[in-house]
Design a protein around this motif. Sequence first.
Motif, PDB file in Angstrom:
ATOM      1  N   VAL A  19     -35.048  35.245  -0.874  1.00 16.82           N
ATOM      2  CA  VAL A  19     -35.229  34.372  -1.945  1.00 16.82           C
ATOM      3  C   VAL A  19     -33.529  33.940  -2.450  1.00 16.82           C
ATOM      4  N   LYS A  20     -32.837  35.000  -2.248  1.00 17.50           N
ATOM      5  CA  LYS A  20     -31.445  34.608  -2.721  1.00 17.50           C
ATOM      6  C   LYS A  20     -30.831  33.658  -1.839  1.00 17.50           C
ATOM      7  N   SER A  21     -31.098  33.546  -0.494  1.00 12.52           N
ATOM      8  CA  SER A  21     -30.492  32.389   0.398  1.00 12.52           C
ATOM      9  C   SER A  21     -31.192  31.213   0.090  1.00 12.52           C
ATOM     10  N   LEU A  22     -32.646  31.458  -0.115  1.00 15.13           N
ATOM     11  CA  LEU A  22     -33.319  30.140  -0.039  1.00 15.13           C
ATOM     12  C   LEU A  22     -32.912  29.394  -1.463  1.00 15.13           C
ATOM     13  N   LEU A  23     -32.713  30.214  -2.562  1.00 13.46           N
ATOM     14  CA  LEU A  23     -32.266  29.488  -3.784  1.00 13.46           C
ATOM     15  C   LEU A  23     -30.838  28.816  -3.563  1.00 13.46           C
ATOM     16  N   LYS A  24     -30.066  29.700  -2.903  1.00 11.90           N
ATOM     17  CA  LYS A  24     -28.799  29.044  -2.698  1.00 11.90           C
ATOM     18  C   LYS A  24     -28.616  27.675  -1.875  1.00 11.90           C
ATOM     19  N   GLU A  25     -29.405  27.494  -0.857  1.00 11.19           N
ATOM     20  CA  GLU A  25     -29.361  26.434  -0.090  1.00 11.19           C
ATOM     21  C   GLU A  25     -30.582  25.359  -0.555  1.00 11.19           C
ATOM     22  N   HIS A  26     -31.566  25.647  -1.223  1.00  4.92           N
ATOM     23  CA  HIS A  26     -32.556  24.683  -1.887  1.00  4.92           C
ATOM     24  C   HIS A  26     -32.824  24.561  -2.992  1.00  4.92           C
ATOM     25  N   GLY A  27     -32.085  25.440  -3.829  1.00  2.00           N
ATOM     26  CA  GLY A  27     -32.476  25.455  -5.440  1.00  2.00           C
ATOM     27  C   GLY A  27     -32.580  24.052  -6.164  1.00  2.00           C
ATOM     28  N   GLY A  28     -31.974  23.218  -5.635  1.00  2.00           N
ATOM     29  CA  GLY A  28     -32.112  21.842  -6.485  1.00  2.00           C
ATOM     30  C   GLY A  28     -33.354  21.047  -5.962  1.00  2.00           C
ATOM     31  N   LYS A  29     -34.085  21.390  -4.867  1.00  2.00           N
ATOM     32  CA  LYS A  29     -35.366  20.686  -4.398  1.00  2.00           C
ATOM     33  C   LYS A  29     -36.293  20.626  -5.282  1.00  2.00           C
ATOM     34  N   LYS A  30     -36.842  19.149  -5.671  1.00  4.72           N
ATOM     35  CA  LYS A  30     -38.058  19.201  -6.506  1.00  4.72           C
ATOM     36  C   LYS A  30     -39.151  19.412  -5.947  1.00  4.72           C
ATOM     37  N   VAL A  31     -39.961  20.105  -6.584  1.00  4.45           N
ATOM     38  CA  VAL A  31     -41.186  20.683  -6.014  1.00  4.45           C
ATOM     39  C   VAL A  31     -42.639  20.088  -6.910  1.00  4.45           C
ATOM     40  N   ASP A  32     -42.219  19.116  -7.918  1.00  7.42           N
ATOM     41  CA  ASP A  32     -43.377  18.886  -8.821  1.00  7.42           C
ATOM     42  C   ASP A  32     -42.964  17.902  -9.713  1.00  7.42           C
ATOM     43  N   GLU A  33     -43.885  17.126 -10.248  1.00  2.00           N
ATOM     44  CA  GLU A  33     -43.470  16.195 -11.286  1.00  2.00           C
ATOM     45  C   GLU A  33     -44.539  16.434 -12.425  1.00  2.00           C
ATOM     46  N   VAL A  34     -44.089  16.167 -13.676  1.00  3.13           N
ATOM     47  CA  VAL A  34     -45.065  16.661 -14.898  1.00  3.13           C
ATOM     48  C   VAL A  34     -45.335  15.194 -15.415  1.00  3.13           C
ATOM     49  N   THR A  35     -46.710  14.987 -15.773  1.00  2.68           N
ATOM     50  CA  THR A  35     -47.158  13.854 -16.561  1.00  2.68           C
ATOM     51  C   THR A  35     -47.485  14.449 -18.004  1.00  2.68           C
TER      52      THR A  35
END
Length: 433
Positions: A19-35
């Motif tokens: 989780v630590k490395s995943l957030l470091k590398e991809h923390g800014g990735k968009k996973v959803d949009e909210v209506t």
Amino acid sequence: MDRLKKIFKEKSDELKVEVKSLLKEHGGKKVDEVTLRQVFGGMRGVKSMVWTASNLDAEEGIRFRGYNIPQLREKLPTRSNDNEPLPEGLFWLMLTGELPEADDVRWLSDEWERRGAVPQHTYDLLDSLPDNTHPMAQLSAAIVSMESESVFSARYAEGMSKHDYWDATYEDTMNLVAKLPRVAAYIYRKSFYGNDQINPDNRLDWAGNFAHQLGYDDPKFRSLMRLYLTIHADHEGGNASAHTTHLVGSTLSSAYLALASGMNSLAGPLHGLANQEVIKFIFEMLEELCTDDPSKEQIAAFVQKKLDSGKVIPGYGHAVLRQPDPRFMTQKGFAERNIPDSKIVNVVWNLFEVVPPILEGLGKVKNPWPNVDAHSGALLVHFGLKEYTYYTVLFGVSRALGVLVSLCWSRVLGFPLERPKSVTMDWVREVIK
Ligand code: CMX
């Protein structure tokens, strides 16, 4: 360190690094949009938390660590002379991601038996409540009262390091799960059997012993309890009882306070209390129609009347599912195997044929199919457990397994205080301009 805690620690050490490395590398990735519809509409489908124990698919239903319910029935250890899975096995699977061996499950049964003593003040508190206190309110009060036993709260007060939160939460989880059947059975015997309590039989497993303490020693009822307490245990993280436990737990409240909050949430009629509402609905229908074997036409007319009076049909519909709930189908399978001629169960099966087309005809119900609560009460009534105000307590004892496992994971992964954003109507008007 006990064997389960050791495996949990090893698994969580691995995941923490990931989780630590995943957030470091991809923390800014968009996973959803909210209506706006989601903002106004109960946040349906908004991805907002990680839940390790289970995942819910709208079409396929629940999977616990990747296993659906038929697979659990096949792969989890059972008691000799019984085909239904032991909830101890599911707890092990949810916590570690590994299917347990029969020996692991025996160890867990013994461990919960060892930790199961309930403090006297909890019994005293329950005895002091007025007779008309709903069993779910009693359960919640009892869990809060046992907070005096919290290892987490005691160690926190002594200045525990945050690296040890997971350990204290694991201890609270194990102790609380161990005590719940005793407390829940006490509430039942106090509320409906003049406080004539039944001592635990420590040769039995967690669910079998619960059935015994409720006063039901029919092997088929014990078998039902093993299945019941397995299939109600978790339904991913977004449902109200899970999310409430998660939210309250995120403030570093102890497992006792977090679970009590989750139970208060389960006690609402749109959620767990629907299991009592279903059987109440069926009893009302049978009384009004003066029969225990109503025709499908009679059922349809009664359902329509309820809808016309502005009520929902309890046990039908779901915020996520778009198919008959596999937990409903599993209970139907249990009834087909064990009690195919039960009249009350037949009413449930007739409702299953009659209700969906009527709900579909309303043109607004997204899921016309039965959920878990549509079937459970009829099985209990068949075995003599007719006191339907108690039904949600059974659901709660099971749900504790999933939400407490997830609290352990939240603590070990160091999830922060949960704090989403609310908006004002002025903001909404501004944003749509
Ligand atoms: N009977 C009548 N109307 C229903 C309905 C039902 N069983 N299920 C949904 N509807 C209605 C809703 O009330 C809503 O009407 P309005 O637009 O007039 O307010 C409309 O259909 C759309 O609702 P939806 O998007 O299909 O359903 P939601 O996600 O909003 O709600 C649930 C889901 C479960 C609360 C709803 O289906 C319901 O009230 N069911 C009956 C209660 C029940 O069985 N709850 C237990 C769920 C399982 C559990 O958590 O234990």
